[in-house]
Design a protein around this motif. Sequence first.
Motif, PDB file in Angstrom:
ATOM      1  N   GLN A   1       8.798 -15.669  -3.198  1.00 19.70           N
ATOM      2  CA  GLN A   1       9.124 -15.391  -1.790  1.00 19.70           C
ATOM      3  C   GLN A   1       8.497 -14.066  -1.330  1.00 19.70           C
ATOM      4  OE1 GLN A   1      13.419 -16.119  -2.496  1.00 19.70           O
ATOM      5  NE2 GLN A   1      13.316 -17.235  -0.580  1.00 19.70           N
ATOM      6  N   GLU A   2       8.447 -13.084  -2.227  1.00 17.45           N
ATOM      7  CA  GLU A   2       7.780 -11.814  -1.904  1.00 17.45           C
ATOM      8  C   GLU A   2       6.276 -12.038  -1.707  1.00 17.45           C
ATOM      9  OE1 GLU A   2       9.017  -8.918  -1.128  1.00 17.45           O
ATOM     10  OE2 GLU A   2      11.102  -9.393  -1.556  1.00 17.45           O
ATOM     11  N   LEU A   3       5.690 -12.882  -2.555  1.00 21.68           N
ATOM     12  CA  LEU A   3       4.269 -13.228  -2.409  1.00 21.68           C
ATOM     13  C   LEU A   3       4.033 -13.887  -1.044  1.00 21.68           C
ATOM     14  CD1 LEU A   3       1.332 -13.774  -3.406  1.00 21.68           C
ATOM     15  CD2 LEU A   3       2.214 -15.879  -4.429  1.00 21.68           C
ATOM     16  N   LYS A   4       4.927 -14.769  -0.650  1.00 28.56           N
ATOM     17  CA  LYS A   4       4.791 -15.478   0.638  1.00 28.56           C
ATOM     18  C   LYS A   4       4.763 -14.466   1.791  1.00 28.56           C
ATOM     19  CE  LYS A   4       4.761 -19.130   3.367  1.00 28.56           C
ATOM     20  NZ  LYS A   4       3.510 -19.890   3.555  1.00 28.56           N
ATOM     21  N   LYS A   5       5.632 -13.427   1.695  1.00 32.18           N
ATOM     22  CA  LYS A   5       5.640 -12.376   2.732  1.00 32.18           C
ATOM     23  C   LYS A   5       4.290 -11.661   2.786  1.00 32.18           C
ATOM     24  CE  LYS A   5      10.460 -11.055   2.149  1.00 32.18           C
ATOM     25  NZ  LYS A   5      11.270  -9.987   1.523  1.00 32.18           N
ATOM     26  N   LEU A   6       3.721 -11.381   1.615  1.00 28.02           N
ATOM     27  CA  LEU A   6       2.444 -10.651   1.549  1.00 28.02           C
ATOM     28  C   LEU A   6       1.274 -11.533   1.985  1.00 28.02           C
ATOM     29  CD1 LEU A   6       2.947  -8.942  -1.932  1.00 28.02           C
ATOM     30  CD2 LEU A   6       2.976  -7.774   0.285  1.00 28.02           C
ATOM     31  N   GLY A   7       1.355 -12.821   1.651  1.00 28.95           N
ATOM     32  CA  GLY A   7       0.278 -13.760   1.965  1.00 28.95           C
ATOM     33  C   GLY A   7      -0.935 -13.535   1.082  1.00 28.95           C
ATOM     34  N   LEU A   8      -1.919 -14.411   1.215  1.00 32.31           N
ATOM     35  CA  LEU A   8      -3.150 -14.326   0.423  1.00 32.31           C
ATOM     36  C   LEU A   8      -4.367 -14.173   1.334  1.00 32.31           C
ATOM     37  CD1 LEU A   8      -2.365 -17.053  -2.250  1.00 32.31           C
ATOM     38  CD2 LEU A   8      -2.531 -14.592  -2.680  1.00 32.31           C
ATOM     39  N   GLY A   9      -4.124 -13.593   2.513  1.00 33.40           N
ATOM     40  CA  GLY A   9      -5.237 -13.407   3.448  1.00 33.40           C
ATOM     41  C   GLY A   9      -5.402 -14.615   4.356  1.00 33.40           C
ATOM     42  N   SER A  10      -6.202 -14.444   5.385  1.00 38.02           N
ATOM     43  CA  SER A  10      -6.314 -15.478   6.424  1.00 38.02           C
ATOM     44  C   SER A  10      -7.079 -16.714   5.952  1.00 38.02           C
ATOM     45  CB  SER A  10      -7.002 -14.882   7.650  1.00 38.02           C
ATOM     46  OG  SER A  10      -8.253 -14.353   7.260  1.00 38.02           O
ATOM     47  N   GLU A  11      -7.836 -16.565   4.854  1.00 41.54           N
ATOM     48  CA  GLU A  11      -8.638 -17.700   4.380  1.00 41.54           C
ATOM     49  C   GLU A  11      -7.808 -18.733   3.616  1.00 41.54           C
ATOM     50  OE1 GLU A  11     -12.348 -17.501   4.686  1.00 41.54           O
ATOM     51  OE2 GLU A  11     -11.361 -16.195   6.154  1.00 41.54           O
ATOM     52  N   VAL A  12      -6.626 -18.285   3.153  1.00 45.87           N
ATOM     53  CA  VAL A  12      -5.866 -19.130   2.231  1.00 45.87           C
ATOM     54  C   VAL A  12      -4.561 -19.590   2.867  1.00 45.87           C
ATOM     55  CG1 VAL A  12      -4.709 -19.214  -0.020  1.00 45.87           C
ATOM     56  CG2 VAL A  12      -6.865 -17.973   0.222  1.00 45.87           C
ATOM     57  N   ASP A  13      -4.324 -20.896   2.799  1.00 54.42           N
ATOM     58  CA  ASP A  13      -3.065 -21.468   3.256  1.00 54.42           C
ATOM     59  C   ASP A  13      -2.138 -21.505   2.041  1.00 54.42           C
ATOM     60  OD1 ASP A  13      -1.078 -22.864   4.537  1.00 54.42           O
ATOM     61  OD2 ASP A  13      -2.060 -24.809   4.298  1.00 54.42           O
ATOM     62  N   LEU A  14      -1.145 -20.614   2.027  1.00 51.97           N
ATOM     63  CA  LEU A  14      -0.237 -20.499   0.884  1.00 51.97           C
ATOM     64  C   LEU A  14       1.020 -21.321   1.140  1.00 51.97           C
ATOM     65  CD1 LEU A  14       0.878 -19.215  -1.734  1.00 51.97           C
ATOM     66  CD2 LEU A  14       1.531 -17.215  -0.361  1.00 51.97           C
ATOM     67  N   GLN A  15       1.291 -22.260   0.246  1.00 48.84           N
ATOM     68  CA  GLN A  15       2.513 -23.072   0.323  1.00 48.84           C
ATOM     69  C   GLN A  15       3.390 -22.718  -0.875  1.00 48.84           C
ATOM     70  OE1 GLN A  15       3.251 -25.244   2.716  1.00 48.84           O
ATOM     71  NE2 GLN A  15       1.288 -25.192   3.792  1.00 48.84           N
ATOM     72  N   VAL A  16       4.667 -22.473  -0.642  1.00 47.83           N
ATOM     73  CA  VAL A  16       5.545 -22.141  -1.770  1.00 47.83           C
ATOM     74  C   VAL A  16       6.693 -23.156  -1.889  1.00 47.83           C
ATOM     75  CG1 VAL A  16       4.989 -19.676  -1.619  1.00 47.83           C
ATOM     76  CG2 VAL A  16       7.060 -20.526  -0.497  1.00 47.83           C
ATOM     77  N   TYR A  17       7.111 -23.389  -3.112  1.00 48.60           N
ATOM     78  CA  TYR A  17       8.187 -24.352  -3.406  1.00 48.60           C
ATOM     79  C   TYR A  17       9.128 -23.805  -4.449  1.00 48.60           C
ATOM     80  CZ  TYR A  17       6.498 -28.261  -0.776  1.00 48.60           C
ATOM     81  OH  TYR A  17       6.165 -29.072   0.262  1.00 48.60           O
ATOM     82  N   GLU A  18      10.421 -24.036  -4.249  1.00 47.92           N
ATOM     83  CA  GLU A  18      11.418 -23.733  -5.279  1.00 47.92           C
ATOM     84  C   GLU A  18      11.666 -25.014  -6.068  1.00 47.92           C
ATOM     85  OE1 GLU A  18      15.875 -21.756  -5.758  1.00 47.92           O
ATOM     86  OE2 GLU A  18      15.251 -22.532  -3.812  1.00 47.92           O
ATOM     87  N   VAL A  19      11.486 -24.943  -7.368  1.00 48.77           N
ATOM     88  CA  VAL A  19      11.606 -26.122  -8.234  1.00 48.77           C
ATOM     89  C   VAL A  19      12.948 -26.074  -8.970  1.00 48.77           C
ATOM     90  CG1 VAL A  19      10.579 -27.356 -10.192  1.00 48.77           C
ATOM     91  CG2 VAL A  19       9.093 -26.159  -8.562  1.00 48.77           C
ATOM     92  N   PRO A  20      13.761 -27.135  -8.848  1.00 43.09           N
ATOM     93  CA  PRO A  20      15.019 -27.150  -9.604  1.00 43.09           C
ATOM     94  C   PRO A  20      14.736 -27.255 -11.110  1.00 43.09           C
ATOM     95  CG  PRO A  20      14.944 -28.919  -7.952  1.00 43.09           C
ATOM     96  CD  PRO A  20      13.574 -28.345  -8.046  1.00 43.09           C
ATOM     97  N   VAL A  21      15.626 -26.674 -11.909  1.00 41.20           N
ATOM     98  CA  VAL A  21      15.431 -26.665 -13.360  1.00 41.20           C
ATOM     99  C   VAL A  21      15.914 -28.010 -13.925  1.00 41.20           C
ATOM    100  CG1 VAL A  21      16.009 -25.431 -15.502  1.00 41.20           C
ATOM    101  CG2 VAL A  21      15.549 -24.154 -13.401  1.00 41.20           C
ATOM    102  N   GLU A  22      15.118 -29.044 -13.656  1.00 40.77           N
ATOM    103  CA  GLU A  22      15.430 -30.416 -14.069  1.00 40.77           C
ATOM    104  C   GLU A  22      14.135 -31.144 -14.416  1.00 40.77           C
ATOM    105  OE1 GLU A  22      19.140 -31.022 -10.912  1.00 40.77           O
ATOM    106  OE2 GLU A  22      17.235 -32.044 -10.573  1.00 40.77           O
ATOM    107  N   TYR A  23      14.094 -31.682 -15.614  1.00 41.92           N
ATOM    108  CA  TYR A  23      12.879 -32.375 -16.077  1.00 41.92           C
ATOM    109  C   TYR A  23      12.469 -33.500 -15.126  1.00 41.92           C
ATOM    110  CZ  TYR A  23      13.664 -30.182 -20.696  1.00 41.92           C
ATOM    111  OH  TYR A  23      13.844 -29.296 -21.729  1.00 41.92           O
ATOM    112  N   GLN A  24      13.440 -34.314 -14.712  1.00 39.13           N
ATOM    113  CA  GLN A  24      13.065 -35.500 -13.918  1.00 39.13           C
ATOM    114  C   GLN A  24      12.543 -35.126 -12.536  1.00 39.13           C
ATOM    115  OE1 GLN A  24      16.830 -37.382 -15.032  1.00 39.13           O
ATOM    116  NE2 GLN A  24      15.671 -39.215 -15.541  1.00 39.13           N
TER     117      GLN A  24
END
Length: 210
Positions: free
Chosen positions: A29-52
């Motif tokens: 989430q901190e990375l999302k705030k900082l971003g990766l510059g205007s050239e990069v579309d940054l998508q972030v996801y929270e993954v549940p701790v579940e194998y399936q």
Amino acid sequence: MDNSKRTVVVTGFGPFGEHTVNASWVAVQELKKLGLGSEVDLQVYEVPVEYQTVQSLVPSLWKQYHPLLVVHVGVSGMATTVTLEKCGRNSGYKGLDNSSFCPDSQCCIVGGPDCIDSVIDMESVCKRVTASGLGVAVTVSKDAGRYLCDFTYYTSLYLSHGRSAFIHVPPLGKPYSGEDLGRALKAIVQEILELRDHAGEKLHCQHHFH
């Protein structure tokens, strides 16, 4: 040169066990705030701790975004540095997830190779980030721990033919803050993209006339 934005997907994990706040998701989430510059579309996801969930979510991220790069971030209670994982392993998954489940086969992909290496040169990324004077220690590891982190990494490496990365972060405050970890993730992802671009240039250099 194609001017369309390049997509990078970065995932962190949700809470599990004593990690009621998962440092990996805070860092993402901190990375999302900082971003990766205007050239990069940054998508972030929270993954549940579940194998399936991982088994269905990771392929859907690759399908939906056709990303240039997917970076998975996880927390390790034993880590004291930000750790770049070089490979994912297929078998030995005995730890139960948040749904008290573990795969019957104890494997990610039945019949898959024992170990898949990332095509990203983690040693180079580590050296370059360390040289940049970030103030966050970065190291390289060959063992992502045989739990959801390793399981997710192997699954992603298998789907992407090695075009994924996995980064372990220490728990918050041991010693780094969420902001520190976010800065470290940004520096690491930017180095990976830069290395990838240089590798691409080498492949195409015969077509460029200077």
